[in-house]
Write a protein that holds these residues in place. Structure first.
Motif, PDB file in Angstrom:
ATOM      1  N   VAL A 344       7.236  13.815   7.649  1.00 50.23           N
ATOM      2  CA  VAL A 344       8.020  13.463   6.466  1.00 50.23           C
ATOM      3  C   VAL A 344       9.498  13.747   6.713  1.00 50.23           C
ATOM      4  O   VAL A 344      10.377  12.916   6.415  1.00 50.23           O
ATOM      5  CB  VAL A 344       7.524  14.251   5.233  1.00 50.23           C
ATOM      6  N   ASN A 345       9.797  14.897   7.297  1.00 50.64           N
ATOM      7  CA  ASN A 345      11.184  15.293   7.510  1.00 50.64           C
ATOM      8  C   ASN A 345      11.910  14.425   8.533  1.00 50.64           C
ATOM      9  O   ASN A 345      13.145  14.388   8.560  1.00 50.64           O
ATOM     10  CB  ASN A 345      11.259  16.761   7.927  1.00 50.64           C
ATOM     11  N   LEU A 346      11.166  13.727   9.383  1.00 48.43           N
ATOM     12  CA  LEU A 346      11.797  12.819  10.345  1.00 48.43           C
ATOM     13  C   LEU A 346      12.524  11.675   9.652  1.00 48.43           C
ATOM     14  O   LEU A 346      13.403  11.036  10.239  1.00 48.43           O
ATOM     15  CB  LEU A 346      10.752  12.245  11.308  1.00 48.43           C
ATOM     16  N   PHE A 347      12.161  11.410   8.417  1.00 50.67           N
ATOM     17  CA  PHE A 347      12.768  10.307   7.671  1.00 50.67           C
ATOM     18  C   PHE A 347      13.882  10.766   6.736  1.00 50.67           C
ATOM     19  O   PHE A 347      14.454   9.955   6.010  1.00 50.67           O
ATOM     20  CB  PHE A 347      11.688   9.560   6.876  1.00 50.67           C
ATOM     21  N   SER A 348      14.180  12.060   6.752  1.00 51.80           N
ATOM     22  CA  SER A 348      15.270  12.568   5.913  1.00 51.80           C
ATOM     23  C   SER A 348      16.596  11.997   6.388  1.00 51.80           C
ATOM     24  O   SER A 348      16.890  11.977   7.588  1.00 51.80           O
ATOM     25  CB  SER A 348      15.321  14.098   5.960  1.00 51.80           C
ATOM     26  N   ASP A 349      17.401  11.509   5.452  1.00 48.98           N
ATOM     27  CA  ASP A 349      18.689  10.915   5.794  1.00 48.98           C
ATOM     28  C   ASP A 349      19.722  11.366   4.766  1.00 48.98           C
ATOM     29  O   ASP A 349      19.671  10.951   3.607  1.00 48.98           O
ATOM     30  CB  ASP A 349      18.576   9.385   5.816  1.00 48.98           C
ATOM     31  N   PRO A 350      20.665  12.218   5.162  1.00 45.42           N
ATOM     32  CA  PRO A 350      21.659  12.746   4.196  1.00 45.42           C
ATOM     33  C   PRO A 350      22.563  11.678   3.609  1.00 45.42           C
ATOM     34  O   PRO A 350      23.196  11.898   2.581  1.00 45.42           O
ATOM     35  CB  PRO A 350      22.455  13.753   5.036  1.00 45.42           C
ATOM     36  N   THR A 351      22.609  10.503   4.249  1.00 44.88           N
ATOM     37  CA  THR A 351      23.465   9.430   3.725  1.00 44.88           C
ATOM     38  C   THR A 351      22.780   8.621   2.632  1.00 44.88           C
ATOM     39  O   THR A 351      23.416   7.768   2.006  1.00 44.88           O
ATOM     40  CB  THR A 351      23.885   8.477   4.857  1.00 44.88           C
ATOM     41  N   GLY A 352      21.502   8.882   2.430  1.00 47.11           N
ATOM     42  CA  GLY A 352      20.779   8.140   1.402  1.00 47.11           C
ATOM     43  C   GLY A 352      20.211   6.820   1.871  1.00 47.11           C
ATOM     44  O   GLY A 352      19.630   6.066   1.079  1.00 47.11           O
ATOM     45  N   ARG A 353      20.365   6.501   3.138  1.00 47.28           N
ATOM     46  CA  ARG A 353      19.783   5.260   3.644  1.00 47.28           C
ATOM     47  C   ARG A 353      18.259   5.335   3.592  1.00 47.28           C
ATOM     48  O   ARG A 353      17.671   6.388   3.793  1.00 47.28           O
ATOM     49  CB  ARG A 353      20.247   5.009   5.081  1.00 47.28           C
ATOM     50  N   ILE A 354      17.612   4.198   3.391  1.00 45.55           N
ATOM     51  CA  ILE A 354      16.161   4.151   3.244  1.00 45.55           C
ATOM     52  C   ILE A 354      15.542   3.490   4.468  1.00 45.55           C
ATOM     53  O   ILE A 354      15.817   2.332   4.788  1.00 45.55           O
ATOM     54  CB  ILE A 354      15.759   3.368   1.977  1.00 45.55           C
ATOM     55  N   ASP A 355      14.700   4.233   5.157  1.00 46.63           N
ATOM     56  CA  ASP A 355      13.934   3.711   6.279  1.00 46.63           C
ATOM     57  C   ASP A 355      12.605   3.202   5.712  1.00 46.63           C
ATOM     58  O   ASP A 355      11.792   3.971   5.203  1.00 46.63           O
ATOM     59  CB  ASP A 355      13.700   4.826   7.303  1.00 46.63           C
ATOM     60  N   LYS A 356      12.403   1.887   5.777  1.00 42.38           N
ATOM     61  CA  LYS A 356      11.225   1.277   5.168  1.00 42.38           C
ATOM     62  C   LYS A 356       9.920   1.682   5.850  1.00 42.38           C
ATOM     63  O   LYS A 356       8.835   1.404   5.330  1.00 42.38           O
ATOM     64  CB  LYS A 356      11.359  -0.243   5.182  1.00 42.38           C
ATOM     65  N   ARG A 357      10.009   2.321   6.984  1.00 45.06           N
ATOM     66  CA  ARG A 357       8.792   2.778   7.668  1.00 45.06           C
ATOM     67  C   ARG A 357       8.221   4.035   7.034  1.00 45.06           C
ATOM     68  O   ARG A 357       7.077   4.424   7.346  1.00 45.06           O
ATOM     69  CB  ARG A 357       9.110   3.037   9.146  1.00 45.06           C
ATOM     70  N   ALA A 358       8.960   4.673   6.155  1.00 42.67           N
ATOM     71  CA  ALA A 358       8.497   5.896   5.484  1.00 42.67           C
ATOM     72  C   ALA A 358       7.549   5.497   4.357  1.00 42.67           C
ATOM     73  O   ALA A 358       7.978   5.198   3.244  1.00 42.67           O
ATOM     74  CB  ALA A 358       9.684   6.680   4.951  1.00 42.67           C
ATOM     75  N   MET A 359       6.272   5.495   4.641  1.00 40.78           N
ATOM     76  CA  MET A 359       5.266   5.044   3.679  1.00 40.78           C
ATOM     77  C   MET A 359       4.448   6.246   3.202  1.00 40.78           C
ATOM     78  O   MET A 359       3.335   6.497   3.679  1.00 40.78           O
ATOM     79  CB  MET A 359       4.368   3.990   4.323  1.00 40.78           C
ATOM     80  N   PHE A 360       5.021   7.000   2.283  1.00 45.38           N
ATOM     81  CA  PHE A 360       4.384   8.218   1.790  1.00 45.38           C
ATOM     82  C   PHE A 360       4.044   8.081   0.314  1.00 45.38           C
ATOM     83  O   PHE A 360       4.819   7.512  -0.462  1.00 45.38           O
ATOM     84  CB  PHE A 360       5.308   9.421   1.985  1.00 45.38           C
ATOM     85  N   TYR A 361       2.911   8.640  -0.060  1.00 48.90           N
ATOM     86  CA  TYR A 361       2.550   8.765  -1.469  1.00 48.90           C
ATOM     87  C   TYR A 361       2.738  10.228  -1.836  1.00 48.90           C
ATOM     88  O   TYR A 361       2.105  11.115  -1.267  1.00 48.90           O
ATOM     89  CB  TYR A 361       1.100   8.342  -1.712  1.00 48.90           C
ATOM     90  N   THR A 362       3.613  10.476  -2.799  1.00 53.48           N
ATOM     91  CA  THR A 362       4.007  11.860  -3.096  1.00 53.48           C
ATOM     92  C   THR A 362       3.583  12.335  -4.480  1.00 53.48           C
ATOM     93  O   THR A 362       3.594  13.546  -4.736  1.00 53.48           O
ATOM     94  CB  THR A 362       5.533  12.000  -2.982  1.00 53.48           C
ATOM     95  N   THR A 363       3.222  11.429  -5.370  1.00 52.29           N
ATOM     96  CA  THR A 363       2.879  11.818  -6.739  1.00 52.29           C
ATOM     97  C   THR A 363       1.660  12.744  -6.755  1.00 52.29           C
ATOM     98  O   THR A 363       0.570  12.373  -6.305  1.00 52.29           O
ATOM     99  CB  THR A 363       2.585  10.580  -7.604  1.00 52.29           C
ATOM    100  N   GLY A 364       1.858  13.947  -7.228  1.00 52.42           N
ATOM    101  CA  GLY A 364       0.768  14.912  -7.274  1.00 52.42           C
ATOM    102  C   GLY A 364       0.443  15.547  -5.942  1.00 52.42           C
ATOM    103  O   GLY A 364      -0.491  16.362  -5.846  1.00 52.42           O
ATOM    104  N   GLN A 365       1.196  15.195  -4.895  1.00 53.10           N
ATOM    105  CA  GLN A 365       0.957  15.737  -3.555  1.00 53.10           C
ATOM    106  C   GLN A 365       1.982  16.828  -3.246  1.00 53.10           C
ATOM    107  O   GLN A 365       3.153  16.725  -3.651  1.00 53.10           O
ATOM    108  CB  GLN A 365       1.063  14.639  -2.503  1.00 53.10           C
ATOM    109  N   ASN A 366       1.576  17.852  -2.533  1.00 55.52           N
ATOM    110  CA  ASN A 366       2.470  18.925  -2.099  1.00 55.52           C
ATOM    111  C   ASN A 366       2.922  18.670  -0.662  1.00 55.52           C
ATOM    112  O   ASN A 366       2.099  18.323   0.189  1.00 55.52           O
ATOM    113  CB  ASN A 366       1.745  20.270  -2.161  1.00 55.52           C
ATOM    114  N   LEU A 367       4.190  18.851  -0.397  1.00 53.90           N
ATOM    115  CA  LEU A 367       4.678  18.694   0.968  1.00 53.90           C
ATOM    116  C   LEU A 367       4.076  19.759   1.880  1.00 53.90           C
ATOM    117  O   LEU A 367       3.676  19.478   3.014  1.00 53.90           O
ATOM    118  CB  LEU A 367       6.207  18.783   0.994  1.00 53.90           C
ATOM    119  N   GLU A 368       3.994  20.975   1.385  1.00 56.72           N
ATOM    120  CA  GLU A 368       3.430  22.073   2.165  1.00 56.72           C
ATOM    121  C   GLU A 368       1.891  22.012   2.134  1.00 56.72           C
ATOM    122  O   GLU A 368       1.295  21.639   1.122  1.00 56.72           O
ATOM    123  CB  GLU A 368       3.890  23.416   1.607  1.00 56.72           C
TER     124      GLU A 368
END
Length: 530
Positions: A344-368
């Protein structure tokens, strides 16, 4: 909807291919279901394509009837036993890319990295490799030039049979490559070994490397030209891609760098006319057979390849929690597979750009991930779906079985292998060309040039391989090649069975030869550390 697959196989073709193989693993011995032999089947060249289809299907399905009832191998639940399902687990679950919440047998040992030679999932992978090799050996044995001639098979029919034989030699080389990568020094058997019960000798990793290399080169001229075969069948580009992989990992396999050779064969693939799919998401949908990027897939069809492994597993298992199965074209999720924060952290971008390859479902999910067995610990991944690019459901309207193919080899991987081989010092390529290939992937990911890079490092390439290829069965091999699989310098949640991760013993870079085969065959020596 697929061009080539199980729909080409009659019951006769399936059964014969199954029954005439000689296994080099004792517990894979099979008893005939019908009174038919190689002679009665191979005398009729009309059967050849049916048997060829069964050999290809060995990568996808589990047995003689889908999805269960007549398994190819024993010792494990049939739904678990397919080649692709076991290969994916072995390549992904021990890494930062995937965890699975199920506690079936020794399955949790994969991510904990606490496996032993008694692990039944490792044994299933090993047994599946050798079952597939046995199928290939039988086809090759029965279609030699001499045997074709003795049966009066000549002309166009003989030429076609020889082309089939080259494809089967590719499939055998693929399985031996997987054995080389995962197990190292393994039993070795070819079509020249007698049919029946015998104890195969153990080959060295270096000898097997040379064998796979020589086989792929030997069949190059006999394979159909790149992009000219039926979809789902091997061609020259498939062989070139496998050679690229072999050479890129040669430093690991035989202690010799072969990055120049990797560049040579990657360039052959790239020059064959494949193009990137304009949309990344389409590579993983139910009509991905239309993608111009696909080099060699493992094909699936909701009507003709009914299995609880393969893509049925990869579409159903990542769906759970508050996710809606209908969004994935299925009738229910299995609530098993997620990813770690490292990916997940590989797709972090401080500029706010969106990498469309980041296909994560986060609702109700914990990162840890506090508890691997809890589906809501870890982000879910939405990459694979049984829905077409136009929004239609797959052909199995029940939503049980899927049409999505697995992208075993695709162009993006070849671009990244070329770039890595250049950075590692291989000759025959340029840094400028490598940058162009990498930036082509990033332009697709970002939709413009804002994600372009101006320099390449090995660390960046490893990260980019994860961003582009996650959950496609590459990660274990990649981490080993980059020296990060066992090392304490790079850890992820629950690596080494510790919540925050820790380094583990280097012997885990190879899986153990299953204890059952060590006991059965005195010619075999166990891999170090087991």
């Amino acid at each position: 909807m697929k061009v080539f697959g199980l729909k080409h196989i009659s019951a006769l073709g399936i059964m014969t291919a199954m029954l005439t193989v000689s296994s080099c693993v004792q517990d894979l011995d099979r008893q005939p279901f019908y009174d038919i032999t190689s002679a009665t089947v191979y005398n009729d060249p009309a059967n050849y394509k049916k048997i060829l289809a069964k050999v290809y299907a060995g990568l996808a399905v589990s047995g003689q009837q889908g999805p269960a009832g007549q398994p190819d191998i024993s010792g494990i639940d049939e739904g678990f036993s397919t080649y692709l399902r076991q290969y994916w687990k072995a390549q992904e679950l021990p890494t930062d890319e995937a965890v699975i919440g199920w506690n079936d047998g020794s399955l949790p040992d994969y991510h904990r990295m606490t496996w032993t030679s008694s692990n039944e999932f490792i044994a299933a992978m090993y047994n599946r490799l050798y079952y597939q090799i046995a199928l290939c050996n039988e086809f090759i044995r029965e279609t030699t030039d001499d045997k074709l001639s003795s049966r009066g098979i000549t002309g166009t029919t003989a030429t076609e049979a020889k082309a089939y034989r080259a494809e089967v030699r590719f499939l055998r080389a693929l399985s031996y490559y997987h054995a080389l990568d995962m197990f190292g020094n393994v039993p070795f058997v070819t079509e020249n070994d007698a049919v029946g019960s015998f104890l195969p000798k153990q080959t060295t990793r270096a000898e097997l490397f040379n064998y796979v290399e020589s086989e792929l080169k030997a069949i190059e001229n006999d394979l159909v030209a790149a992009r000219q075969n039926e979809y789902g069948r091997a061609d020259k580009a498939a062989a070139w891609t496998l050679l690229t992989k072999l050479y890129l990992n040669a430093q690991v396999y035989i202690g010799q760098a072969k990055y120049t050779e990797a560049i040579t064969y990657a360039a052959k693939v790239i020059g064959a006319g494949y193009t990137l799919d304009p949309e990344y998401r389409k590579l993983f949908l139910a009509d991905n057979n239309k993608s111009p990027e696909m080099i060699f897939p493992v094909t699936f069809d909701g009507q003709n390849t009914k299995t609880y492994g393969g893509m049925t597993f990869l579409v159903h298992a990542p769906v759970g929690g508050s996710m809606n199965p209908a969004d994935f074209g299925i009738n229910g999720g299995w609530g098993g597979v997620r990813t770690t924060k490292n990916i997940v952290n590989l797709f972090s971008d401080p500029t706010g750009r969106i990498d469309k390859r980041a296909m994560f479902y986060t609702t109700g999910q914990n990162l840890e991930i506090a508890d691997i067995s809890t589906f809501t610990d870890g982000y879910a991944i939405t990459k694979y779906k049984n829905i077409t690019s136009g929004g239609a459901k797959g052909s199995d309207l029940t939503g049980d079985f899927v049409d999505t193919d697995f992208p075993l080899f695709r162009l993006a991987d070849v671009y990244l292998m070329y770039a890595e081989a250049v950075v590692r010092g291989g000759s025959g390529g340029t840094t400028a060309q490598a940058l162009q290939y990498v930036n082509a992937l990033r332009q697709r990911a970002y939709g413009n040039t804002t994600g372009n890079v101006t320099a390449l490092t090995l660390d960046f390439i490893l990260q980019e391989r994860a961003r582009e290829l996650y959950w496609e069965g590459h990660r274990r091999t990649d981490l080993i090649r980059f020296g990060k699989f066992t090392d304490a310098s790079y850890v992820w949640p629950w690596k080494g069975n510790v919540k925050d991760g820790k380094g583990v013993a280097d012997n885990l870079n190879l899986f153990p030869i299953p204890a059952t085969d060590i006991v059965a065959n005195p010619n075999l020596k166990q891999n170090p550390g087991y």
